[in-house]
Design a protein around this motif. Structure first.
Motif, PDB file in Angstrom:
ATOM      1  N   ALA A 186      16.799 -16.101  20.060  1.00 60.96           N
ATOM      2  CA  ALA A 186      18.165 -16.121  20.590  1.00 60.96           C
ATOM      3  C   ALA A 186      18.656 -17.551  20.796  1.00 60.96           C
ATOM      4  N   TYR A 187      17.790 -18.417  21.301  1.00 60.68           N
ATOM      5  CA  TYR A 187      18.170 -19.815  21.506  1.00 60.68           C
ATOM      6  C   TYR A 187      18.406 -20.520  20.177  1.00 60.68           C
ATOM      7  N   ALA A 188      17.585 -20.190  19.175  1.00 52.83           N
ATOM      8  CA  ALA A 188      17.742 -20.821  17.862  1.00 52.83           C
ATOM      9  C   ALA A 188      19.067 -20.421  17.219  1.00 52.83           C
ATOM     10  N   ASP A 189      19.534 -19.196  17.489  1.00 56.36           N
ATOM     11  CA  ASP A 189      20.778 -18.704  16.902  1.00 56.36           C
ATOM     12  C   ASP A 189      22.016 -19.112  17.698  1.00 56.36           C
ATOM     13  N   ALA A 190      21.831 -19.574  18.937  1.00 53.64           N
ATOM     14  CA  ALA A 190      22.968 -19.935  19.784  1.00 53.64           C
ATOM     15  C   ALA A 190      23.630 -21.220  19.286  1.00 53.64           C
ATOM     16  N   PHE A 233      28.248 -16.997  27.909  1.00 52.29           N
ATOM     17  CA  PHE A 233      27.297 -16.043  28.488  1.00 52.29           C
ATOM     18  C   PHE A 233      26.564 -15.362  27.350  1.00 52.29           C
ATOM     19  N   LEU A 234      25.256 -15.583  27.266  1.00 50.81           N
ATOM     20  CA  LEU A 234      24.446 -15.005  26.206  1.00 50.81           C
ATOM     21  C   LEU A 234      23.503 -13.964  26.790  1.00 50.81           C
ATOM     22  N   ASP A 282      22.159 -23.666  29.425  1.00 50.47           N
ATOM     23  CA  ASP A 282      21.705 -24.573  30.485  1.00 50.47           C
ATOM     24  C   ASP A 282      20.514 -23.985  31.240  1.00 50.47           C
ATOM     25  N   ILE A 283      20.464 -22.668  31.320  1.00 51.49           N
ATOM     26  CA  ILE A 283      19.397 -22.015  32.081  1.00 51.49           C
ATOM     27  C   ILE A 283      19.256 -20.566  31.616  1.00 51.49           C
ATOM     28  N   LEU A 284      18.051 -20.047  31.695  1.00 53.96           N
ATOM     29  CA  LEU A 284      17.777 -18.644  31.403  1.00 53.96           C
ATOM     30  C   LEU A 284      17.595 -17.894  32.711  1.00 53.96           C
ATOM     31  N   VAL A 285      18.397 -16.868  32.920  1.00 59.51           N
ATOM     32  CA  VAL A 285      18.288 -16.025  34.099  1.00 59.51           C
ATOM     33  C   VAL A 285      17.478 -14.784  33.724  1.00 59.51           C
ATOM     34  N   ALA A 343      22.035 -18.006  29.676  1.00 61.44           N
ATOM     35  CA  ALA A 343      21.501 -16.839  28.973  1.00 61.44           C
ATOM     36  C   ALA A 343      20.876 -15.922  30.016  1.00 61.44           C
ATOM     37  N   VAL A 344      20.917 -14.627  29.758  1.00 59.03           N
ATOM     38  CA  VAL A 344      20.339 -13.636  30.668  1.00 59.03           C
ATOM     39  C   VAL A 344      19.453 -12.689  29.866  1.00 59.03           C
ATOM     40  N   CYS A 345      18.246 -12.453  30.366  1.00 61.35           N
ATOM     41  CA  CYS A 345      17.369 -11.446  29.774  1.00 61.35           C
ATOM     42  C   CYS A 345      16.902 -10.503  30.881  1.00 61.35           C
ATOM     43  N   ALA A 346      16.340  -9.365  30.500  1.00 56.13           N
ATOM     44  CA  ALA A 346      15.944  -8.340  31.469  1.00 56.13           C
ATOM     45  C   ALA A 346      14.506  -7.913  31.209  1.00 56.13           C
TER      46      ALA A 346
END
Length: 354
Positions: A207-211, A325-326, A216-219, A292-295
């Motif tokens: 996901a980061y490579a495609d952004a 917002f990713l 700034d931070i991963l939540v 970015a947000v992941c679950a």
């Protein structure tokens, strides 16, 4: 693909001819997830929410206090709002929730892996704690198919009374109704399993490579539970914190690049903090305009990720001044995820199958 339910039952060797026929013995692998309403209409939602919110593992207030409020107030209003939320993410083509669609895909992937190794000695299926297909119905099917042993796998990386435990409770209730009970093993939480952490890390790296711009931070947003549960001994909070730490170490990041939050607060008491919906707003106000947000606590995308994170939490971030917002999808039926789950199942089959 081999269908292990089609083997013919036979009379046991040395038994009299009138002995009931018995299916060849096999091992059942039963995947379990939270559940889903059958449709988005009022009565379908009310049935689903009624079952879910009546579970003492989910809401442990006294029934005499909780049930009147639930039946007369909450279940009068909430099916409308919840139905609208589900409708916004509903898989219209299959006429089912995304959670059900993804669970079917996961089951198919696990079935391919298990039957390619064990052949007709295993039967793979899935069930839901709430809604359909029920745990009871799938246990019955497995017993009828000859499963004398069952691996029961709640698809929750982290243990919580309101998730893993209530899934196991329902399994045990189903077993109480079986004349010939199979032996069972329940799969424990896998929050620190290296293959699971690696699958998470790979999804984030992609996901980061495609952004267009590095966040700034991963939540890492985990489903919340009342703080009281932690104080009463539930290990969920600690397991979530450890997953984030292991993920940070696997990615080679600093503490400032990743954080842990909790979502889906319900009711008046304090839940695990920080709350995701508030924390993303604070991050935006502090200058973190690209997040970015992941679950990690969800094995499959569902209402809490597709609607709550991608809509409510995103809106909170943007209203506070956030720009980008990713949302990074759950692992779903990703190959690395299915390989991790398959490895966990194989570990739990030790001694039952070679």
């Amino acid at each position: 693909m081999f269908d292990s339910t089609n083997q013919e039952a036979v009379c046991p060797v040395h038994a009299p001819s009138d002995h009931p026929h018995v299916k060849p013995a096999k091992v059942g692998i039963l995947l379990a997830n939270l559940g889903t309403p059958d449709a988005t209409d009022y009565w379908s939602m009310r049935r689903y929410l009624g079952e879910f919110l009546s579970d003492k593992r989910v809401v442990d207030y006294s029934a005499w206090l909780w049930q009147p409020l639930l039946q007369l107030v909450i279940l009068t209003k909430r099916p409308f709002s919840s139905g609208a939320a589900y409708k916004s993410i509903w898989n219209e083509e299959a006429n089912e929730s995304p959670l059900l669609t993804i669970t079917k895909q996961q089951t198919a992937g696990i079935k391919d892996r298990m039957q390619s190794r064990y052949g007709d000695r295993v039967m793979v299926d899935y069930c839901m704690r709430y809604g359909n297909p029920s745990t009871k119905s799938k246990v019955r099917e497995m017993v009828e198919a000859g499963c004398q042993k069952i691996i029961f796998f709640p698809l929750y990386p982290h243990y919580a009374g309101a998730t893993s435990a209530t899934a196991n409770d329902q399994l045990f209730r189903a077993l109480m109704e079986e004349k010939w009970q199979p032996s069972v093993r329940t799969v424990p939480a896998y929050f620190e399993e290296p293959a699971y952490i690696d699958a998470l890390a790979q999804s984030i790296e992609r996901a980061y490579a495609d952004a267009e711009k590095r966040p700034d931070i991963l939540v890492c947003s985990y489903h919340g539970v009342p703080k009281r549960y932690l104080m009463e001994g539930d290990p969920y909070h600690c397991q979530c914190q450890k997953t984030t730490r292991l993920l940070k170490e696997r990615l080679g990041w600093s503490d400032t690049e990743i954080t842990t939050t909790f979502q889906s607060r319900f009711g008046p008491e304090e839940w695990l903090q920080p709350y995701t919906v508030e924390e993303v707003a604070r991050l935006a106000e502090k200058g973190k305009k690209n997040i970015a947000v992941c679950a990690p606590a969800f094995s499959a995308d569902c209402i809490e990720t597709l609607e709550e994170i991608n809509e409510e939490i995103k809106e909170s971030f943007e209203e506070a001044g956030g720009r980008d917002f990713l949302y990074i999808p759950c692992l779903n039926d990703d190959d690395a995820h299915l390989s991790a789950l398959g490895g966990i199942i194989e570990d739990n089959l030790a001694g039952w199958l070679d």
